[in-house]
Each structure stands twice: as C-alpha cells, then as structure tokens.
Design a protein around this motif. Structure first.
Motif, PDB file in Angstrom:
ATOM      1  N   HIS A  40      45.333  35.959  41.936  1.00 18.71           N
ATOM      2  CA  HIS A  40      44.682  36.680  43.035  1.00 18.71           C
ATOM      3  C   HIS A  40      43.227  37.001  42.701  1.00 18.71           C
ATOM      4  CE1 HIS A  40      48.217  36.830  45.392  1.00 18.71           C
ATOM      5  NE2 HIS A  40      48.859  37.738  44.681  1.00 18.71           N
ATOM      6  N   VAL A  41      42.968  37.459  41.475  1.00 17.65           N
ATOM      7  CA  VAL A  41      41.592  37.749  41.082  1.00 17.65           C
ATOM      8  C   VAL A  41      40.777  36.463  41.055  1.00 17.65           C
ATOM      9  CG1 VAL A  41      40.099  38.624  39.245  1.00 17.65           C
ATOM     10  CG2 VAL A  41      42.219  39.827  39.793  1.00 17.65           C
ATOM     11  N   GLY A  42      41.377  35.369  40.550  1.00 14.28           N
ATOM     12  CA  GLY A  42      40.676  34.089  40.523  1.00 14.28           C
ATOM     13  C   GLY A  42      40.332  33.593  41.911  1.00 14.28           C
ATOM     14  N   ARG A  43      41.251  33.733  42.841  1.00 10.59           N
ATOM     15  CA  ARG A  43      41.001  33.237  44.195  1.00 10.59           C
ATOM     16  C   ARG A  43      39.968  34.095  44.925  1.00 10.59           C
ATOM     17  NH1 ARG A  43      46.708  31.666  46.965  1.00 10.59           N
ATOM     18  NH2 ARG A  43      45.265  30.921  48.563  1.00 10.59           N
ATOM     19  N   GLU A  44      40.037  35.424  44.746  1.00 11.14           N
ATOM     20  CA  GLU A  44      39.017  36.265  45.381  1.00 11.14           C
ATOM     21  C   GLU A  44      37.643  36.000  44.766  1.00 11.14           C
ATOM     22  OE1 GLU A  44      39.412  40.217  46.532  1.00 11.14           O
ATOM     23  OE2 GLU A  44      41.583  40.141  46.901  1.00 11.14           O
ATOM     24  N   SER A  45      37.615  35.808  43.451  1.00  9.26           N
ATOM     25  CA  SER A  45      36.356  35.471  42.788  1.00  9.26           C
ATOM     26  C   SER A  45      35.799  34.161  43.322  1.00  9.26           C
ATOM     27  CB  SER A  45      36.568  35.379  41.276  1.00  9.26           C
ATOM     28  OG  SER A  45      37.040  36.599  40.742  1.00  9.26           O
ATOM     29  N   ALA A  46      36.680  33.183  43.499  1.00 11.96           N
ATOM     30  CA  ALA A  46      36.255  31.875  43.997  1.00 11.96           C
ATOM     31  C   ALA A  46      35.659  31.982  45.397  1.00 11.96           C
ATOM     32  CB  ALA A  46      37.444  30.916  43.996  1.00 11.96           C
ATOM     33  N   ALA A  47      36.275  32.794  46.257  1.00 13.19           N
ATOM     34  CA  ALA A  47      35.751  32.959  47.616  1.00 13.19           C
ATOM     35  C   ALA A  47      34.362  33.597  47.598  1.00 13.19           C
ATOM     36  CB  ALA A  47      36.724  33.805  48.442  1.00 13.19           C
ATOM     37  N   VAL A  48      34.177  34.620  46.740  1.00 13.25           N
ATOM     38  CA  VAL A  48      32.878  35.283  46.647  1.00 13.25           C
ATOM     39  C   VAL A  48      31.818  34.326  46.126  1.00 13.25           C
ATOM     40  CG1 VAL A  48      31.608  37.055  45.373  1.00 13.25           C
ATOM     41  CG2 VAL A  48      33.806  37.614  46.423  1.00 13.25           C
ATOM     42  N   VAL A  49      32.142  33.581  45.060  1.00 12.21           N
ATOM     43  CA  VAL A  49      31.159  32.673  44.465  1.00 12.21           C
ATOM     44  C   VAL A  49      30.827  31.530  45.421  1.00 12.21           C
ATOM     45  CG1 VAL A  49      30.685  31.101  42.556  1.00 12.21           C
ATOM     46  CG2 VAL A  49      31.830  33.275  42.125  1.00 12.21           C
ATOM     47  N   ALA A  50      31.830  30.984  46.099  1.00 11.19           N
ATOM     48  CA  ALA A  50      31.577  29.872  47.016  1.00 11.19           C
ATOM     49  C   ALA A  50      30.604  30.271  48.115  1.00 11.19           C
ATOM     50  CB  ALA A  50      32.900  29.380  47.615  1.00 11.19           C
ATOM     51  N   GLU A  51      30.778  31.469  48.664  1.00 12.38           N
ATOM     52  CA  GLU A  51      29.868  31.942  49.708  1.00 12.38           C
ATOM     53  C   GLU A  51      28.478  32.205  49.125  1.00 12.38           C
ATOM     54  OE1 GLU A  51      28.134  33.258  53.217  1.00 12.38           O
ATOM     55  OE2 GLU A  51      29.871  31.969  52.803  1.00 12.38           O
ATOM     56  N   THR A  52      28.430  32.733  47.919  1.00  8.00           N
ATOM     57  CA  THR A  52      27.141  32.991  47.271  1.00  8.00           C
ATOM     58  C   THR A  52      26.393  31.691  47.021  1.00  8.00           C
ATOM     59  OG1 THR A  52      28.026  34.990  46.206  1.00  8.00           O
ATOM     60  CG2 THR A  52      26.047  34.011  45.237  1.00  8.00           C
ATOM     61  N   VAL A  53      27.088  30.687  46.528  1.00  9.19           N
ATOM     62  CA  VAL A  53      26.469  29.385  46.257  1.00  9.19           C
ATOM     63  C   VAL A  53      26.009  28.733  47.557  1.00  9.19           C
ATOM     64  CG1 VAL A  53      26.916  27.052  45.397  1.00  9.19           C
ATOM     65  CG2 VAL A  53      27.695  29.032  44.091  1.00  9.19           C
TER      66      VAL A  53
ATOM     67  N   GLY B 190      42.112  41.684  20.000  1.00  5.82           N
ATOM     68  CA  GLY B 190      42.304  40.813  21.154  1.00  5.82           C
ATOM     69  C   GLY B 190      41.806  41.475  22.419  1.00  5.82           C
ATOM     70  N   THR B 191      41.667  40.680  23.453  1.00  2.00           N
ATOM     71  CA  THR B 191      41.197  41.207  24.741  1.00  2.00           C
ATOM     72  C   THR B 191      41.714  40.299  25.838  1.00  2.00           C
ATOM     73  OG1 THR B 191      39.220  42.001  25.920  1.00  2.00           O
ATOM     74  CG2 THR B 191      39.012  39.923  24.731  1.00  2.00           C
ATOM     75  N   LEU B 192      42.017  40.860  26.998  1.00  3.97           N
ATOM     76  CA  LEU B 192      42.587  40.066  28.087  1.00  3.97           C
ATOM     77  C   LEU B 192      41.869  40.381  29.388  1.00  3.97           C
ATOM     78  CD1 LEU B 192      44.755  38.085  29.124  1.00  3.97           C
ATOM     79  CD2 LEU B 192      46.261  40.070  29.479  1.00  3.97           C
ATOM     80  N   GLN B 193      41.262  39.341  29.958  1.00  2.00           N
ATOM     81  CA  GLN B 193      40.636  39.426  31.272  1.00  2.00           C
ATOM     82  C   GLN B 193      41.361  38.489  32.234  1.00  2.00           C
ATOM     83  OE1 GLN B 193      38.478  39.052  28.380  1.00  2.00           O
ATOM     84  NE2 GLN B 193      38.395  41.277  28.435  1.00  2.00           N
ATOM     85  N   LEU B 194      41.721  38.998  33.399  1.00  2.00           N
ATOM     86  CA  LEU B 194      42.398  38.193  34.408  1.00  2.00           C
ATOM     87  C   LEU B 194      41.394  37.686  35.437  1.00  2.00           C
ATOM     88  CD1 LEU B 194      45.643  40.279  35.070  1.00  2.00           C
ATOM     89  CD2 LEU B 194      45.270  38.440  33.409  1.00  2.00           C
ATOM     90  N   GLY B 195      41.697  36.527  35.998  1.00  2.00           N
ATOM     91  CA  GLY B 195      40.833  35.899  37.000  1.00  2.00           C
ATOM     92  C   GLY B 195      40.657  34.435  36.657  1.00  2.00           C
ATOM     93  N   GLN B 196      41.684  33.636  36.917  1.00  2.00           N
ATOM     94  CA  GLN B 196      41.730  32.234  36.519  1.00  2.00           C
ATOM     95  C   GLN B 196      40.484  31.480  37.006  1.00  2.00           C
ATOM     96  OE1 GLN B 196      42.012  29.015  35.081  1.00  2.00           O
ATOM     97  NE2 GLN B 196      43.869  30.158  34.568  1.00  2.00           N
ATOM     98  N   PRO B 197      39.648  30.988  36.062  1.00  2.00           N
ATOM     99  CA  PRO B 197      38.387  30.346  36.457  1.00  2.00           C
ATOM    100  C   PRO B 197      38.563  29.008  37.153  1.00  2.00           C
ATOM    101  CG  PRO B 197      38.728  30.133  34.100  1.00  2.00           C
ATOM    102  CD  PRO B 197      39.784  31.075  34.594  1.00  2.00           C
TER     103      PRO B 197
END
Length: 393
Positions: free
Chosen positions: A70-83, A110-117
């Motif tokens: 979900h984080v990856g897909r929302e990130s993708a939508a934001v970046v696509a519109e920005t680009v 260790g560290t964990l960030q979610l948002g599949q690139p």
C-alpha cells in the motif's frame, strides 16, 4: 540531473515529495536547485494502519506485506504525477520506517522501511534508490541521522563559527557542523513531535494529530515532577553517535511515566512534553557551543516549541533552514534527492564519522527502470553544497 525525493518520517503524517536539479562539478562543488516540493498527507485510514504496526503492537506478516504494498503504490502514484508535471531522471524513496533496531548498548542492528520501490519503478519507468539506511548499519553505523550528509556540505561554518542543524520530526536529530575538514558529529537527541502528537491524538479522541500552533502547551504549566521522570530516560546519557525511534518513545511511553503521579491536565501535559523536547535538544547541543542552530522539520510549525527552544538554546541564535534556501518543511525530501544522486554516482552517502560507521559506504539498493541500467563513472567526493534558486522565465 532531475531527481525526485520521497520522504515519510517518524511523524507518519504523510509523504513529502521534492524535485531538484543536481549537478556535481569536477572541483567537488555540488549544486542543488529546488524545483518543486509538496506534501501528501496519509489518509486517516492509512495513518491508523501505519501507527498500528508500531511497538508494542503485535502484527502478522500479512499486515506487513499489505502495508509494504500500500505504501509502495501510494508512493508510486505521487511520484508518477510529480514526474508528469516536473520531469525526472531518478527517484530516491525513503519508505516508511516501522522499526529501527537498537540494542541496549546503543548499537544499531537493523532497520525496516516499508514501501516497495518496484511499484514506483513500474509506474514511472525510472530507476529508484531505496533502502537507504541499511548499508550504513551493516558497516557499523547507526543508519541515522542521514541528514548529516546534506548538513555537513551545506552549512560548513566559517572559522570562528559553529552551526548545528536541527531537524524536528517525530524524533529530533542534530548535526554539528564545524570548520571544513573537521569530523562531523550527528545523532538523534530524543523525541521532537512523536510524544506530542500521540498525546494530542489521545486527548482529542483522535480528532487532532498534533497540538496545532502549540495552543494547548501555551495554555498549560510545566509539571516538574513529570518532566523529571521523563528526563530520567537512559537514552539521553548515551554517547554520540546514537539513534532512536518510536520503538522506545511509543504511544504508551508517557502514560507509563505518569503512573503514580497526580493526573495532569491536557494543557499541562502538552506544556511538559514541549519542554521535554526543548530541554533535551538544548542539553544535547550545549557541549558543542554553537553560534547558530538551524531548524527544520514539522516542529518548526509549532511556535510554542520554538519559543522554548529559543530560550534554552540562548545565546545561540535559532534560525530555520529557509534562511539558507531550503524550506523547513521540505528539507528531508530534498535530502532524499541528494542521497539518491550520490548513490547513482557511486559516491558514499555518509560524512566520515557522522553515524559511527568506520568507512563511509554507497547507500541503498537500486531498482532498474524501464530502460537499460547504465550507471555513470564514479563521481568526485563533494566538498560543498550550494543551494541555488531556480532560474525564472
């Protein structure tokens, strides 16, 4: 090179996106031209899901997998519109931190960030630099605060001056910037907004995500007994470099320390938590005797917090990053453009010694875009960062 940076910090309030034009000269001068920056708040449902996986919650791998998507897909939508509106050659995506593993001795493991690139690469066709903290931890560093990379190049002090860059996100972090050539010191000081935001949400029954304009804090009185308990946290006595997160400063943290004390009014609680942030930041930077503290992050929007910081940091002047060309609310997103640019050019993304790693490393992992992946020749080590206003038509 046009780079899009995406950041979601420990406040978990949404995605910050920035677009910058970056260029590195042969003499080591790195130029950053800010082109655009926006905030995209998480929906209430998404923010609740993200907060719901934080310690001490117990969650399933299904929950983690779903949030990563979900984080990856929302990130993708934001970046696509920005680009689409601003163009782009490369994306730097931080992802949403959900756990930062530090052992009792203060070592980051260790560290964990979610948002599949992969979703961003698929939606934009651009290569994506992500998972930006893990390599520094593997090399013996804290993986934070990576803002020290930007700060050290950008705010290098003149002889006789010493600046401290202060970021007020969910967690507060500082970078001590001395004379060029001196080692950089950077570390997390403790909570900035995370305890304040959690208290605001609880006291308002979920209606408020923060103490807007510091109104509650300004109407209250600091409770000395509660402040003393909060300041007794062992983390504050650990030597730098060090890092922390919401694994320690959980939503239940304040309630546990209120146990056995007389109840606090909402206003007094907010005043006390605001004072905690100001005092712990000031105590952390005082040994370095800065002449100026340059603040950024969401906490800059809280005038009550800035007033208390100004009082405790004196005689050092308190300014904001806007003074030096980077909007306070957008600096972390511009940091991601810088780190992605450095990784693309195979340049280490950590100032020597800043996070505790013995040898600075090239950061992150790279997801190819739609075309063939052709990396440039390794670039020269940057010596300074110049923030330049964009040309007007």
């Amino acid at each position: 090179m046009i780079v899009v940076g995406l950041m979601s910090g420990t406040s978990m309030d949404g995605l910050d996106v920035a677009v910058a034009d970056l260029a590195l000269d042969a003499d080591g001068t790195l130029t950053l031209v800010p082109l655009a920056a926006e905030e995209h708040p998480w929906s209430p449902e998404m923010r609740a899901r993200l907060l719901g996986v934080l310690p001490p919650a117990r969650v399933s791998l299904a929950d983690v997998c779903a949030l990563d998507t979900h984080v990856g897909r929302e990130s993708a939508a934001v970046v696509a519109e920005t680009v689409r509106r601003h163009g782009g050659d490369l994306v730097g995506s931080h992802g949403q931190t959900v756990f930062h593993w530090v052992d009792p001795e203060g070592r980051a493991l260790g560290t964990l960030q979610l948002g599949q690139p992969a979703w961003i690469a698929e939606a934009t066709g651009l290569p994506v630099v992500s998972d930006i903290r893990a390599r520094d931890i593997a090399a013996g560093g804290q993986g934070a605060p990576l803002a020290s990379t930007l700060d050290a190049l950008w705010l290098a002090a003149r002889p006789g001056t010493k600046r401290v860059a202060l970021n007020l996100g969910g967690i507060a972090n500082v970078t001590v910037v001395g004379v060029p050539g001196e080692p950089v010191t950077a570390f997390d000081t403790g909570p900035a907004n995370c305890l304040l935001d959690a208290a605001a949400a609880r006291l308002s029954g979920g209606r408020l995500a923060s103490d807007i304009d510091g109104r509650m804090a300004r109407a209250g009185t600091v409770r000395a007994d509660l402040l003393a308990r909060l300041r007794a946290e062992p983390y504050y006595d650990l030597p730098a470099p060090k890092s922390t997160g919401r694994e320690l400063f959980t939503t239940e943290y304040v309630a546990a320390r209120l146990a056995g004390l007389p109840g606090a009014t909402p206003e007094d609680l907010m005043a006390t938590l605001t004072e905690l942030t100001a005092v712990t930041v000031a105590e952390a930077v005082r040994p370095y005797a800065p002449t100026e503290v340059v603040a950024s992050g969401g906490g800059v929007r809280n005038p009550a917090l800035l007033d208390r910081l100004r009082a405790h940091l004196a005689p050092a002047a308190l300014t904001t990053s806007d003074t030096y060309g980077l909007p306070a609310g957008d600096k972390e997103a511009y940091l991601m453009t810088l780190l992605a640019f450095l990784s693309w050019h195979q340049i280490p993304g950590v100032a020597p010694g800043a996070t505790g790693s013995a040898v600075p490393r090239v950061l992150g992992r790279l997801s190819p875009g739609a075309g063939p992946l052709r990396l440039p020749e390794p670039g020269v080590t940057p010596k300074r960062l110049v923030v330049r206003a964009p040309r007007t038509a």
